[in-house]
Design an enzyme around this catalytic site. Structure first.
Site, PDB file in Angstrom:
ATOM      1  N   GLU A  77      -4.835   8.438  -2.545  1.00 31.45           N
ATOM      2  CA  GLU A  77      -4.930   6.614  -2.504  1.00 31.45           C
ATOM      3  C   GLU A  77      -5.571   5.962  -3.309  1.00 31.45           C
ATOM      4  O   GLU A  77      -5.105   4.749  -3.382  1.00 31.45           O
ATOM      5  CB  GLU A  77      -6.368   6.436  -1.440  1.00 31.45           C
ATOM      6  CG  GLU A  77      -6.631   5.729  -0.374  1.00 31.45           C
ATOM      7  CD  GLU A  77      -5.751   5.386   0.593  1.00 31.45           C
ATOM      8  OE1 GLU A  77      -4.805   6.207   0.912  1.00 31.45           O
ATOM      9  OE2 GLU A  77      -5.727   4.796   1.275  1.00 31.45           O
ATOM     10  N   HIS A 111       0.599  -1.629   0.188  1.00 30.26           N
ATOM     11  CA  HIS A 111      -0.114  -0.606  -0.070  1.00 30.26           C
ATOM     12  C   HIS A 111       0.906   1.415  -0.062  1.00 30.26           C
ATOM     13  O   HIS A 111       0.897   2.107  -1.674  1.00 30.26           O
ATOM     14  CB  HIS A 111      -0.810  -0.046   1.171  1.00 30.26           C
ATOM     15  CG  HIS A 111      -1.842   0.951   1.352  1.00 30.26           C
ATOM     16  ND1 HIS A 111      -2.771   0.997   0.563  1.00 30.26           N
ATOM     17  CD2 HIS A 111      -1.658   3.021   1.659  1.00 30.26           C
ATOM     18  CE1 HIS A 111      -3.327   2.351   1.494  1.00 30.26           C
ATOM     19  NE2 HIS A 111      -2.707   3.115   1.387  1.00 30.26           N
ATOM     20  N   GLU A 112       2.270   1.547   0.645  1.00 37.34           N
ATOM     21  CA  GLU A 112       2.534   1.907   0.824  1.00 37.34           C
ATOM     22  C   GLU A 112       3.635   2.656  -0.062  1.00 37.34           C
ATOM     23  O   GLU A 112       4.232   3.686  -0.835  1.00 37.34           O
ATOM     24  CB  GLU A 112       3.799   1.920   2.618  1.00 37.34           C
ATOM     25  CG  GLU A 112       2.762   2.661   3.685  1.00 37.34           C
ATOM     26  CD  GLU A 112       1.237   3.779   3.935  1.00 37.34           C
ATOM     27  OE1 GLU A 112       1.579   4.706   3.278  1.00 37.34           O
ATOM     28  OE2 GLU A 112       0.440   3.190   4.104  1.00 37.34           O
TER      29      GLU A 112
HETATM   30 ZN    ZN Z   1      -2.966   5.345   2.094  1.00 37.34          ZN
END
Ligand code: ZN
Length: 504
Positions: A293, A263-264
């Site tokens: 995001e 995710h990061e």
């Molecule tokens: Zn995020």
């Protein structure tokens, strides 16, 4: 000619603003990773001085005059400078709406509130922060009053994080999502079963090493980055050559480390993919919370939770963790896509995730409207969770205190980006698939370069040059639409029998 002098003056001012922001970001990174607890007080003081300096420089009349002169000569400017002047003009207008004293008050209150939140969460006692949260609500109203033209008091905060979005635009989309998701979760969610895990016995270090290796394969450049541990994982850009990620480790479950890291890394790929020419300009960052995001969720869910990805990843996982040698691709795929009713947003699966977000978005609006009071908030939270997710928190720590977002100053504007990001992640991935053809084969072969190059060209490189909705339209040919996203979820969770034999 005088325009050249003005452009040079702009560069000089941006150089200083970038340096202040980089220093602030590095202080924040340290606060979330290595700072001893005793450093909190001094760090709050250091941060609020930098915030004040940044605000003073942003509202400096000299900068406003400079931008005005550059705008009158817009036609003769290099297109990059013209875009920068336009973005910076909006930033300055926003900063100038707030009196410096109010900015300092919000910053100081934010630090105090954040520290109180940590104590409250540890003690599972909402009462510890309730009075401070009342003050946050009051400050939020005072900030909102600086935008007398706003259609809804939450709009300025939403617009600051996700430009072009508003309550009027988001509420119908979120309602549509919620009405479709609640029955889907009813149809799919397991009840009473323990969470599926990738159980491992080796140290966190081995987990982190594996997760970083996968991130590097996805394209994360460690010459311009690094990985550290953090209780609340995040990615941050200190400078063009320094984009860092953090990960969270669960000693017994590999999923936590893998997916927090991927995710990061998705956020970091965005920042590392900015065009070199943007370095040091006002355009050098992701364009909005939601578009950011979309990149982290694209890598986490569309790539990392796909069968194709697990064809590539499983041999690496098994080489590092022989205790998982019994897994086949299908079992691993199902383990990382298990749907479950849960209390904690950051642990939520792909299908239930947006329901967590929409609860928060709606409650923010109710707090602002006064239809829910701060003291009623835990009760209102529990009621919404019961209705939307079918679970009720045991206390405040796994309820209204679980996220830090409401405890750092002003209340609204933090959560909508997560759902906007989920919706856009599918739209962007569909566009990439249409352009790249056999994308699944590429992912299964560990050949992630074409996807990264496509995202870089169409999304990352532009930084803030296009506004979020304009960017989405350029890349996907459509505005923000919920239906393609719901179609993706239906196909994956309702129609794919191999993945849904976990139905209760
Ligand atoms: Zn995020």
């Amino acid at each position: 000619m005088s325009t050249d002098r003005d452009v040079a003056a702009l560069r000089e001012r941006m150089h200083e603003l970038s340096a202040l922001r980089g220093a602030k970001d590095l202080l924040s990174w340290d606060q979330m990773t290595y700072m001893p607890p005793g450093g909190a007080h001094a760090r709050g003081a250091h941060g609020s001085v930098i915030d004040r300096l940044l605000h003073e420089r942003m509202v400096d009349p000299g900068l406003q005059r400079l931008l005005e002169r550059l705008r009158t000569h817009a036609d003769s400017l290099d297109p990059l400078v013209r875009d920068e002047v336009s973005v910076l003009t909006r930033d300055v207008e926003l900063a100038a709406r707030y009196p410096s004293a109010l900015v300092a008050e919000v910053s100081a209150h934010g630090s105090a509130c954040f520290e109180a939140w940590r104590v409250a969460r540890e003690r599972d006692d909402f009462g510890v922060v309730a009075t401070l949260l009342e003050r946050s609500l009051d400050l939020t109203h005072r900030l909102a009053a600086c935008h007398p033209d706003a259609a809804h008091p939450a709009d300025p905060f939403i617009d600051a994080a996700d430009e072009g979005m508003s309550v009027a635009l988001l509420q119908p989309l979120f309602t549509e999502l919620r009405e479709a998701l609640v029955p889907m979760v009813d149809a799919v969610a397991e009840r009473g079963e323990p969470r599926a895990v990738l159980p491992v016995h080796r140290s966190g270090e081995a987990q982190l090493a594996l997760a970083l290796r996968l991130a590097v394969d996805l394209g994360y450049d460690v010459w311009r980055g690094r990985q550290d541990l953090a209780p609340h994982p995040f990615a941050t850009r200190i400078g063009h050559g320094d984009v860092r990620i953090t990960s969270r480790v669960d000693a017994t479950d590999l999923q936590e480390t893998l997916f927090s890291t991927i995710h990061e890394a998705g956020h970091a790929l965005y920042e590392q993919g900015l065009d070199d020419a943007l370095d040091g300009t006002a355009l050098a960052s992701g364009v909005s919370a939601g578009v950011h995001e979309s990149q982290s969720r694209l890598y986490e869910n569309l790539v990392g939770r796909s069968r194709a990805f697990w064809r590539y990843a499983l041999p690496h996982v098994q080489a590092a963790f022989p205790e998982l040698a019994h897994l086949d691709v299908e079992t691993a795929y199902r383990a990382v896509n298990r749907v479950r009713r849960s209390l904690i947003r950051t642990d939520a699966d792909e299908l239930t995730y947006n329901l967590h977000v929409i609860v928060r978005f709606d409650l923010e609006l109710e707090l602002l409207a006064g239809s829910v009071s701060v003291s009623d908030l835990p009760e209102a939270w529990a009621e919404r969770y019961r209705r939307d997710l079918g679970v009720v928190p045991n206390g405040a720590a796994d309820g209204v205190l679980q996220d830090l977002h409401w405890y750092g100053g002003a209340i609204p504007g933090h959560f909508q980006g997560y759902t906007i990001g989920n919706v856009l992640s599918v739209a962007f991935f569909d566009a990439a698939r249409a352009a790249l053809g056999d994308l699944d084969d590429q992912l299964a072969a560990g050949d992630f370069a074409p996807l990264r190059a496509w995202l870089r060209e169409h999304v990352h490189a532009h930084g803030r040059r296009f506004r979020p909705l304009e960017l989405a339209e350029r890349v996907t040919g459509a505005s923000l639409r919920v239906e393609p996203y719901l179609g993706y979820l239906r196909t994956k969770y309702l129609y794919d029998t191999a993945a849904t034999d976990a139905v209760a």
